[in-house]
Design a protein around this motif. Structure first.
Motif, PDB file in Angstrom:
ATOM      1  N   VAL A  95       7.114  11.049   1.443  1.00  0.00           N
ATOM      2  CA  VAL A  95       7.282   9.717   2.025  1.00  0.00           C
ATOM      3  C   VAL A  95       6.413   8.725   1.261  1.00  0.00           C
ATOM      4  N   ALA A 106       1.975  12.218   0.500  1.00  0.00           N
ATOM      5  CA  ALA A 106       2.348  10.827   0.760  1.00  0.00           C
ATOM      6  C   ALA A 106       1.769   9.930  -0.313  1.00  0.00           C
ATOM      7  N   LEU A 112       4.043  14.252   6.773  1.00  0.00           N
ATOM      8  CA  LEU A 112       4.116  13.077   5.909  1.00  0.00           C
ATOM      9  C   LEU A 112       3.493  13.307   4.534  1.00  0.00           C
TER      10      LEU A 112
END
Length: 196
Positions: A51, A143, A140
């Motif tokens: 992400v 990242a 996530l």
């Protein structure tokens, strides 16, 4: 757990101007900047992101969108990743701001709000609150976070356990990257790269 903090590329603003939360344009096309960043990150063997997170300011969000397209992942915007709000000092030359106001700010650096924007304490609290939530969200990572030098320094100070004032002395170039890693067993953070 890996988080790669990326400072936005150079902006189309004259040197010496305070632009904190002002939404200023990039000096170059975001796609070209994102392509150059992707090559540099690959050279450094940084893991590809799941992400991309970004400040909503154009100088960050446009690069994050281009990077997300390059990596084929999601990008999301978060107001907490904005630079510090310098209030009435925004878009003024630093050398044109009343010297007494700057001195008063420096004398009470953590709490002063001579400009009417955020105090350093408020800014640090905002960024740390964001990071506390991020740190609990393993899905996530890796990242990439496209943001501002101030935000990057607060996150680095937080995970490395050093005072923010100390991190202010560490340079971060435009498009500079800071790679941080948390060991899943010990839960300890380490610095992999600074200003790469």
């Amino acid at each position: 757990m890996d988080i790669v903090l990326i400072r936005h590329p150079a902006v189309a603003v004259e040197a010496g101007v305070c632009y904190g939360q002002s939404d200023v344009a990039l000096a170059d096309a975001p796609e070209a900047s994102a392509a150059a960043l992707a090559v540099r990150l690959a050279t450094l063997q940084v893991p590809a992101p799941r992400v991309l997170l970004s400040s909503p300011l154009t100088r960050c969000a446009s690069v994050a969108a281009a990077l997300a397209a390059n990596f084929g992942c999601a990008a999301s915007i978060d107001d907490s990743l904005k630079e510090m709000n310098f209030g009435t000092w925004e878009l003024k030359r630093w050398d044109g701001i009343d010297r007494a106001s700057i001195d008063a700010w420096a004398e009470n650096f953590e709490h002063a709000r001579e400009h009417g924007g955020e105090s350093v304490e408020q800014f640090v609290s905002r960024v740390r609150a964001w990071f506390d939530v991020f740190e609990q969200t393993r899905e996530l990572t890796p990242a990439y976070v496209v943001t501002h030098a101030g935000v990057m320094r607060v996150i680095a100070a937080t995970v490395l356990g050093v005072p923010v004032e100390r991190c202010l002395k560490w340079s971060i170039d435009m498009s500079g990257c800071v790679w941080l890693r948390r060991d899943d067993v010990s839960q300890q953070w380490s610095l992999v790269r600074w200003n790469a």
